[in-house]
Write a protein that holds these residues in place. Structure first.
Motif, short mmCIF file in Angstrom:
data_model
loop_
_atom_site.label_atom_id
_atom_site.label_comp_id
_atom_site.label_asym_id
_atom_site.label_seq_id
_atom_site.Cartn_x
_atom_site.Cartn_y
_atom_site.Cartn_z
N SER A 64 0.79 -1.23 0.00
CA SER A 64 0.00 0.00 0.00
C SER A 64 0.82 1.28 0.00
O SER A 64 0.27 2.35 0.22
CB SER A 64 -0.90 0.03 1.25
N ASP A 74 1.86 7.73 3.29
CA ASP A 74 1.06 7.38 4.47
C ASP A 74 1.99 7.19 5.68
O ASP A 74 2.65 6.16 5.82
CB ASP A 74 0.30 6.08 4.17
N LEU A 77 1.42 4.02 7.85
CA LEU A 77 1.97 2.80 7.27
C LEU A 77 3.50 2.77 7.41
O LEU A 77 4.07 1.77 7.85
CB LEU A 77 1.58 2.68 5.79
N PRO A 106 -7.09 4.77 -0.67
CA PRO A 106 -6.48 3.53 -1.14
C PRO A 106 -7.44 2.75 -2.03
O PRO A 106 -8.65 2.74 -1.80
CB PRO A 106 -6.24 2.73 0.16
N MET B 88 -12.61 4.71 0.77
CA MET B 88 -11.59 3.95 1.49
C MET B 88 -10.57 4.92 2.07
O MET B 88 -10.26 5.97 1.48
CB MET B 88 -10.91 2.97 0.55
N HIS B 89 -10.05 4.57 3.23
CA HIS B 89 -9.15 5.52 3.91
C HIS B 89 -8.00 4.81 4.61
O HIS B 89 -7.15 5.46 5.19
CB HIS B 89 -9.94 6.32 4.94
N HIS B 90 -7.99 3.49 4.62
CA HIS B 90 -7.01 2.78 5.44
C HIS B 90 -6.34 1.68 4.63
O HIS B 90 -6.98 1.05 3.78
CB HIS B 90 -7.70 2.17 6.67
N VAL B 91 -5.08 1.41 4.94
CA VAL B 91 -4.35 0.37 4.21
C VAL B 91 -4.76 -1.04 4.66
O VAL B 91 -4.48 -2.01 3.96
CB VAL B 91 -2.82 0.54 4.35
#
Lengths: 288, 244
Positions: A64, A74, A77, A106, B88-91
């Protein structure tokens, strides 16, 4: 002090993780972990990751980072992966040469960048920023792509091989060379897979991937569904012979995951193929 | 084409807000190269699949029940509209779907969603959050220290008996079409083996849990033997930690 990886690794997947930690059979020499699927959780998943980290050398392989993407990197992350690298003493972490966000959101897919000089420079600048923030070497993987994206020309400004070479040169990132991806791209776009390998800077390759794939509607899709087919093993042996060492090699099986023993059969096959390519004691001939 | 323009042109298609034809035209005009332009569709499909994967695992029962009640199309449009309203906002993939209960509540009347399905989505989101909740230092030494709630404990009210509906049918037996309408309080927690647990809590248990949380006298106004027995049960289950 980083724990180096050598020999044949396996991608840690939830369906077989606990069996892997319990098996008495010879398993992989090291593990690759997709941090997005582990590091944000407590409970049993956290315990499983901790146990895996204690037993195996481990390398994070994220999906990601969106190194070529349009959005801000990010921090959550990068911070989480950096922390995992620290506790696991990982020698590097890897992600894909692609983008995976648009408009700050994402998309959870590995999407192809246009093969352009502008994209090379964009990736290089962001890779330097990731290294600065994470404090760990970043390694980039060649991704599969099903379509060329436009640059100055309708199909970009250079071919995939040149794009990869330029990114490696400009970004100072080493390469994770996915042999299956090379084979899949070669089939889908009609180029010579061995000639592609010949162009790669194999001294800059820290890791290899091998995996299965799935033909669908005239296109070969990189599904990571095994078992790995003979032509990919042929290309794997060719790559090792060209490199003259056993580049740490990871077996990926990510969908339709069978019983652990079947996955470990692929790990054993990778060992056998490496020995076929490099001769007896192949697993002593390289570390990453 | 510059990179900024490329992302601007392809984004609506990948987000499910634009068509393949629109993306082809934006990227290549009327001279779209083949097979590249045709294969661009693969990426639209992949991104759509991932939107469904973000909810299909956590909300498996909601999905099954909604499709049974309203059909596959209702589920599809609900999920696609969810991600328009809550991108969507998160991995971590599942994290992106956790707005589904809130979205279903907001859309309940417009889409004529049965209330028990809105509540079921809330229950499944609570199950997931409990399962993956961060480890807390105060959960160490579960049989030691002062009496306390496990950090993962959550109590949520529903107007249906979802637990009886989900778990009640005899093995292989048919599930009733809808759960019984009655006020319930479902307690969620992770036990000392770190497994997800949930069940209906009764008033007596809730009173004791509140008193443990507030640090007030436990058995005041209650039958002491009954209170002690329930406290021991709550400790055995892993809802309470420490010495009863």
């Amino acid at each position: 002090m980083a724990r180096s990886i050598s020999g044949i690794g396996l991608g840690l997947r939830k369906p077989f993780a606990r069996d892997l930690l319990a098996t008495t059979r010879r398993g992989p020499d090291w593990l690759e972990v997709t941090p997005e699927n582990w590091v944000f959780f407590g409970g049993k998943l956290r315990r499983t990751l901790d146990a895996a980290r204690e037993r195996f050398a481990l390398v994070p392989h994220s999906v990601s980072l969106s190194i070529g993407g349009p959005d801000a990197l990010d921090d959550a992350l990068i911070g989480a992966v950096a922390k995992l690298c620290e506790v696991a003493q990982a020698p590097f972490w890897s992600d894909h040469l692609c983008y995976s966000t648009v408009n700050g959101a994402p998309l959870h897919d590995l999407l192809p960048l246009p093969f352009t000089l502008e994209a090379v420079e964009h990736v290089a600048a962001r890779a330097a920023e990731v290294r600065r923030r994470a404090g760990v070497p970043l390694v980039l993987e060649n991704a599969t792509f099903y379509a060329h994206m436009p640059g100055a020309g309708a199909r970009g400004d250079m071919d995939e091989g040149e794009f990869l070479l330029r990114v490696v040169q400009a970004s100072e990132c080493d390469l994770l060379l996915d042999v299956n991806n090379v084979w899949v791209n070669a089939q889908n776009h009609g180029f010579d897979a061995r000639a592609f390998i010949d162009r790669m800077p194999l001294d800059r390759v820290r890791q290899l991937h091998v995996a299965g794939h799935t033909p669908k509607d005239g296109v070969i899709i990189d599904t990571h569904i095994g078992p790995i087919i003979d032509p990919v093993w042929d290309l794997y042996r060719y790559t090792l012979q060209r490199a003259g060492r056993l580049i740490p090699t990871l077996v990926e099986w990510d969908q339709e995951i069978p019983a652990l023993d079947v996955v470990l059969d692929e790990v054993d096959r990778a060992r056998a193929e490496a020995e076929k390519a490099l001769g007896p004691g192949a697993d002593q001939k390289g570390a990453g | 084409m510059k990179l900024d323009q490329f992302f601007q042109d392809i984004a609506p298609f990948l987000e499910g807000k634009g068509t393949h034809a629109q993306a082809k035209s934006a990227l290549w005009g009327d001279r779209a190269p083949e097979p590249d332009a045709g294969r661009l569709a693969i990426y639209g499909d992949f991104c759509r699949v991932h939107r469904f994967e973000a909810v299909d695992s956590v909300f498996a029962e909601t999905r099954k029940a909604l499709i049974a009640a309203r059909g596959e199309g209702a589920w599809r449009s609900l999920v696609e509209d969810l991600f328009v309203k809550h991108p969507m906002h998160h991995v971590e993939l599942n994290e992106n779907g956790l707005a589904l209960p809130e979205f279903m509540a907001a859309e309940q009347q417009a889409r004529k969603l049965p209330l028990h399905l809105v509540e079921l989505a809330d229950l499944e989101a609570a199950e997931w959050r409990t399962l993956i909740a961060p480890d807390a230092p105060e959960d160490e030494g579960p049989r030691e220290g002062k009496l306390r709630l496990a950090s993962t404990v959550d109590v949520r009210p529903y107007r249906h008996d979802l637990i009886e509906w989900l778990d009640g049918p005899e093995a292989g037996g048919p599930r009733p079409k809808e759960p019984k309408r009655t006020l319930t309080r479902v307690i969620f927690w992770r036990d000392t083996d770190l497994d997800l647990r949930r069940g209906n809590a009764d008033d007596f248990e809730l009173i004791l849990l509140k008193r443990v949380m507030d640090g007030t006298p436990l058995a005041s106004g209650l039958n002491p033997q009954s209170a002690q027995a329930v406290l021991e049960d709550l400790c055995e289950a892993g809802i309470l930690l420490g010495k009863p």
